[in-house]
Design a protein around this motif. Structure first.
Motif, PDB file in Angstrom:
ATOM      1  N   MET A 275       1.131  -0.884  -7.001  1.00 46.39           N
ATOM      2  CA  MET A 275      -0.119  -0.446  -6.639  1.00 46.39           C
ATOM      3  C   MET A 275      -0.008   0.852  -5.548  1.00 46.39           C
ATOM      4  SD  MET A 275      -2.042  -3.916  -5.287  1.00 46.39           S
ATOM      5  CE  MET A 275      -3.368  -3.234  -4.709  1.00 46.39           C
ATOM      6  N   THR A 276      -0.916   1.729  -5.464  1.00 43.53           N
ATOM      7  CA  THR A 276      -0.589   2.908  -4.644  1.00 43.53           C
ATOM      8  C   THR A 276      -0.829   2.501  -3.087  1.00 43.53           C
ATOM      9  OG1 THR A 276      -1.248   4.498  -6.560  1.00 43.53           O
ATOM     10  CG2 THR A 276      -1.107   5.285  -4.222  1.00 43.53           C
ATOM     11  N   ARG A 277       0.102   2.766  -2.334  1.00 44.54           N
ATOM     12  CA  ARG A 277       0.083   2.394  -1.039  1.00 44.54           C
ATOM     13  C   ARG A 277      -0.705   3.764  -0.301  1.00 44.54           C
ATOM     14  NH1 ARG A 277       5.961   1.263   0.403  1.00 44.54           N
ATOM     15  NH2 ARG A 277       6.318   3.180  -1.000  1.00 44.54           N
ATOM     16  N   ALA A 290     -12.307   6.188   9.423  1.00 47.96           N
ATOM     17  CA  ALA A 290     -10.967   5.660   8.584  1.00 47.96           C
ATOM     18  C   ALA A 290     -11.084   4.294   8.110  1.00 47.96           C
ATOM     19  CB  ALA A 290      -9.624   5.778   9.489  1.00 47.96           C
ATOM     20  N   GLY A 291     -11.789   3.417   8.799  1.00 48.74           N
ATOM     21  CA  GLY A 291     -11.941   2.211   8.348  1.00 48.74           C
ATOM     22  C   GLY A 291     -13.020   2.086   7.260  1.00 48.74           C
ATOM     23  N   GLN A 292     -13.897   2.815   7.247  1.00 46.72           N
ATOM     24  CA  GLN A 292     -14.809   2.802   5.940  1.00 46.72           C
ATOM     25  C   GLN A 292     -14.227   3.602   4.811  1.00 46.72           C
ATOM     26  OE1 GLN A 292     -17.874   5.093   8.425  1.00 46.72           O
ATOM     27  NE2 GLN A 292     -19.385   3.453   7.901  1.00 46.72           N
ATOM     28  N   ALA A 293     -13.613   4.458   4.978  1.00 46.06           N
ATOM     29  CA  ALA A 293     -12.695   5.007   3.966  1.00 46.06           C
ATOM     30  C   ALA A 293     -11.418   3.955   3.220  1.00 46.06           C
ATOM     31  CB  ALA A 293     -11.847   6.511   4.201  1.00 46.06           C
ATOM     32  N   ALA A 294     -10.805   3.411   4.335  1.00 41.26           N
ATOM     33  CA  ALA A 294      -9.889   2.445   3.770  1.00 41.26           C
ATOM     34  C   ALA A 294     -10.636   1.308   3.095  1.00 41.26           C
ATOM     35  CB  ALA A 294      -9.162   1.891   4.912  1.00 41.26           C
ATOM     36  N   GLN A 295     -11.844   0.630   3.447  1.00 36.79           N
ATOM     37  CA  GLN A 295     -12.387  -0.003   2.940  1.00 36.79           C
ATOM     38  C   GLN A 295     -12.956   0.025   1.471  1.00 36.79           C
ATOM     39  OE1 GLN A 295     -15.663  -2.730   4.798  1.00 36.79           O
ATOM     40  NE2 GLN A 295     -14.619  -1.981   6.746  1.00 36.79           N
ATOM     41  N   HIS A 296     -13.318   1.477   1.242  1.00 32.61           N
ATOM     42  CA  HIS A 296     -13.552   2.051  -0.111  1.00 32.61           C
ATOM     43  C   HIS A 296     -12.294   2.069  -0.880  1.00 32.61           C
ATOM     44  CE1 HIS A 296     -16.223   3.848  -2.983  1.00 32.61           C
ATOM     45  NE2 HIS A 296     -15.094   4.606  -3.222  1.00 32.61           N
ATOM     46  N   LEU A 297     -11.261   2.433  -0.411  1.00 26.75           N
ATOM     47  CA  LEU A 297      -9.970   2.604  -1.105  1.00 26.75           C
ATOM     48  C   LEU A 297      -9.730   1.001  -1.648  1.00 26.75           C
ATOM     49  CD1 LEU A 297      -8.127   5.355   0.912  1.00 26.75           C
ATOM     50  CD2 LEU A 297      -9.110   5.622  -1.415  1.00 26.75           C
ATOM     51  N   ILE A 298      -9.706   0.035  -0.470  1.00 32.39           N
ATOM     52  CA  ILE A 298      -9.343  -1.166  -1.070  1.00 32.39           C
ATOM     53  C   ILE A 298     -10.175  -1.759  -2.161  1.00 32.39           C
ATOM     54  CG2 ILE A 298      -9.242  -3.524  -0.210  1.00 32.39           C
ATOM     55  CD1 ILE A 298      -8.660  -2.290   2.595  1.00 32.39           C
ATOM     56  N   ARG A 299     -11.308  -1.476  -2.166  1.00 30.86           N
ATOM     57  CA  ARG A 299     -12.525  -1.906  -3.283  1.00 30.86           C
ATOM     58  C   ARG A 299     -11.944  -1.253  -4.639  1.00 30.86           C
ATOM     59  NH1 ARG A 299     -16.138  -1.375   0.951  1.00 30.86           N
ATOM     60  NH2 ARG A 299     -17.049   0.616   0.195  1.00 30.86           N
ATOM     61  N   SER A 300     -11.355   0.051  -4.354  1.00 28.77           N
ATOM     62  CA  SER A 300     -11.068   0.717  -5.742  1.00 28.77           C
ATOM     63  C   SER A 300      -9.814   0.429  -6.111  1.00 28.77           C
ATOM     64  CB  SER A 300     -11.046   2.256  -5.273  1.00 28.77           C
ATOM     65  OG  SER A 300     -12.719   2.496  -4.788  1.00 28.77           O
ATOM     66  N   GLY A 301      -8.996  -0.467  -5.618  1.00 26.46           N
ATOM     67  CA  GLY A 301      -7.677  -0.914  -6.248  1.00 26.46           C
ATOM     68  C   GLY A 301      -6.629  -0.211  -5.534  1.00 26.46           C
ATOM     69  N   PHE A 302      -6.596   0.259  -4.412  1.00 27.50           N
ATOM     70  CA  PHE A 302      -5.550   0.871  -3.685  1.00 27.50           C
ATOM     71  C   PHE A 302      -5.153  -0.196  -2.608  1.00 27.50           C
ATOM     72  CE2 PHE A 302      -7.800   4.553  -5.441  1.00 27.50           C
ATOM     73  CZ  PHE A 302      -6.720   5.150  -6.157  1.00 27.50           C
ATOM     74  N   ARG A 303      -3.898  -0.015  -1.958  1.00 27.72           N
ATOM     75  CA  ARG A 303      -3.341  -0.751  -1.000  1.00 27.72           C
ATOM     76  C   ARG A 303      -3.259   0.180   0.097  1.00 27.72           C
ATOM     77  NH1 ARG A 303       2.052  -4.714  -1.182  1.00 27.72           N
ATOM     78  NH2 ARG A 303       1.516  -5.977   0.883  1.00 27.72           N
ATOM     79  N   VAL A 304      -3.860  -0.302   1.256  1.00 24.95           N
ATOM     80  CA  VAL A 304      -4.160   0.514   2.573  1.00 24.95           C
ATOM     81  C   VAL A 304      -3.058  -0.253   3.327  1.00 24.95           C
ATOM     82  CG1 VAL A 304      -5.350   1.190   4.563  1.00 24.95           C
ATOM     83  CG2 VAL A 304      -6.449   1.276   2.248  1.00 24.95           C
ATOM     84  N   VAL A 305      -1.999   0.621   3.914  1.00 27.90           N
ATOM     85  CA  VAL A 305      -0.956   0.024   4.890  1.00 27.90           C
ATOM     86  C   VAL A 305      -1.146   0.150   6.197  1.00 27.90           C
ATOM     87  CG1 VAL A 305       0.706  -0.025   2.636  1.00 27.90           C
ATOM     88  CG2 VAL A 305       0.442   1.770   4.075  1.00 27.90           C
ATOM     89  N   ASP A 306      -1.798   1.232   6.513  1.00 28.35           N
ATOM     90  CA  ASP A 306      -2.390   1.546   7.902  1.00 28.35           C
ATOM     91  C   ASP A 306      -3.312   2.422   8.239  1.00 28.35           C
ATOM     92  OD1 ASP A 306      -2.006   1.512  10.580  1.00 28.35           O
ATOM     93  OD2 ASP A 306      -0.201   2.507  10.693  1.00 28.35           O
ATOM     94  N   THR A 307      -4.123   2.249   9.098  1.00 27.68           N
ATOM     95  CA  THR A 307      -5.164   3.155   9.364  1.00 27.68           C
ATOM     96  C   THR A 307      -5.152   3.626  10.926  1.00 27.68           C
ATOM     97  OG1 THR A 307      -6.629   1.177  10.053  1.00 27.68           O
ATOM     98  CG2 THR A 307      -6.802   2.269   7.905  1.00 27.68           C
ATOM     99  N   LYS A 308      -5.324   4.793  11.295  1.00 26.00           N
ATOM    100  CA  LYS A 308      -5.279   5.283  12.651  1.00 26.00           C
ATOM    101  C   LYS A 308      -5.856   6.530  12.823  1.00 26.00           C
ATOM    102  CE  LYS A 308      -0.784   4.882  12.260  1.00 26.00           C
ATOM    103  NZ  LYS A 308       0.740   5.144  12.358  1.00 26.00           N
TER     104      LYS A 308
END
Length: 372
Positions: A275-277, A290-308
């Motif tokens: 999985m792409t981190r 950033a949180g909204q973008a991260a949630q969308h990436l997670i639903r799209s199959g990516f693994r979010v390792v940090d947001t800031k």
């Protein structure tokens, strides 16, 4: 008187050659022949030597070319074998990767139960409902588990619910690498009773809030009620307590959690590694972006390792930087977000694969259940 005839003068015979003349001549001819033969011999010898030298050089060159050809053949065979293995491995990984429809199907089996008290989450129960075998598996996540909450960074997972149930869903999905789209909020007592009694019937009936429709909620209640107690397994998530001042945090024990995920959800660690981190930075200044973008990436199959937050809030355009991997990884992130300029800046640090700085051109997409 008879005339007297004039006397014929006697012709002198040619004087004989001096003694040894022929011998000398023969010797001279033999010498010339010998010299000629010697010259011919030298020429022949030179030609023979030249031929032998040429033959030897040709032989050496031929051997060298043969060895070079053999080495090239070996390299070609090795390269072909390597390429064949790479293609086979890629096809194997691709076959392991789930299609969007398969992810959506699996997501329907999963429900996140949130126990709340005074409006705050006291814990989460990640359930998998195996309708084919009439079994229910669940992992109880303490609110103090320290994980990455999209848009909020690393903190207690209970804070994810404070940001909204959708954030809680994304947090658990991201941490478990398992798709969760449905949630049911229940009173703290109903949550504790389920864990104590190892019984899930009645949980959905105690719902305070949910993103399920009334019909879906009724169907869930029927499904949970049909599972016998002996076929219910609810276990606490393996954690290690960490005391920081008057606060107690829980460090997730990833190896043990991975065993649970593999046994109950069929999560293959190799697939997780593929999985792409992504690290997501807010460069636009809008709170929660950033949180909204991260949630969308997670639903799209990516693994979010940090947001800031980014180093500046003046980014007009979204920037996507590939640190490990190929440009195609960044392009996939761009396709998921809908915006972004992709560039590759390879790094040896194994922290993330892609860094995203959200700019003002990013428009959050509405969360739709079943959107993968």
């Amino acid at each position: 008187m008879s005339e007297s005839r004039p006397r014929r003068s006697k012709v002198r015979e040619a004087p004989e050659s001096p003694s040894g003349y022929r011998q000398t001549r023969r010797s001279s001819t033999a010498a010339k022949s010998a010299k000629r033969a010697e010259r011919q011999h030298r020429v022949a010898t030179s030609l023979t030597r030249a031929w032998r030298s040429t033959k030897n050089v040709t032989l050496v060159l031929a051997q060298g070319l043969a060895l070079a050809g053999l080495a090239l053949l070996v390299l070609l065979v090795v390269a072909t074998a390597v390429n064949t293995f790479v293609r086979w491995n890629s096809e194997r990984l691709a076959s392991q990767a789930e299609s969007p429809s398969e992810v959506a199907r699996r997501a329907k089996e999963n429900v996140l139960v949130v126990g709340v008290e005074d409006g705050k989450a006291i814990g989460y129960l990640a359930l998998r409902i195996d309708g084919d075998r009439s079994q229910v598996f669940g992992v109880a996540i303490p609110d103090g588990a320290f994980v990455d909450v999209p848009g909020r960074g690393f903190e207690r997972i209970g804070e994810a619910f404070t940001a909204g149930p959708e954030t809680a869903l994304s947090t658990v999905s991201n941490f478990f690498t398992v798709p969760f789209e449905s949630y049911v909020v229940v009173p703290a007592q109903a949550y504790r009773d389920a864990l104590t009694a190892q019984q899930v019937s009645g949980l959905s009936g105690a719902s305070l809030d949910s993103n399920l429709t009334p019909n879906e909620l009724e169907a869930l209640d029927t499904a949970l009620g049909s599972v016998a107690q002996k076929d219910v397994a609810l276990v606490p998530m393996p954690v290690k307590p960490i005391k920081l001042g008057d606060q107690t945090y829980y460090e997730p024990q990833r190896d043990e959690i991975a065993d649970l995920l593999k046994s109950w959800w069929g999560v293959n660690p190799e697939t997780v590694e593929q999985m792409t981190r992504v690290i997501v930075y807010n460069g636009a200044g809008k709170p929660g972006l950033a949180g909204q973008a991260a949630q969308h990436l997670i639903r799209s199959g990516f693994r979010v390792v940090d947001t800031k937050n980014a180093d500046s809030f003046e980014y007009k355009r979204t920037e996507i930087t590939v640190k490990r991997g190929e440009a195609a990884d960044g392009e996939a992130v761009r396709d998921a977000l809908g915006v972004g300029t992709v560039r590759v800046e390879t790094s040896t640090a194994d922290v993330t694969d892609v860094i995203v700085v959200i700019g003002r051109d990013y428009k959050p997409k509405p969360v739709v259940k079943g959107d993968q």
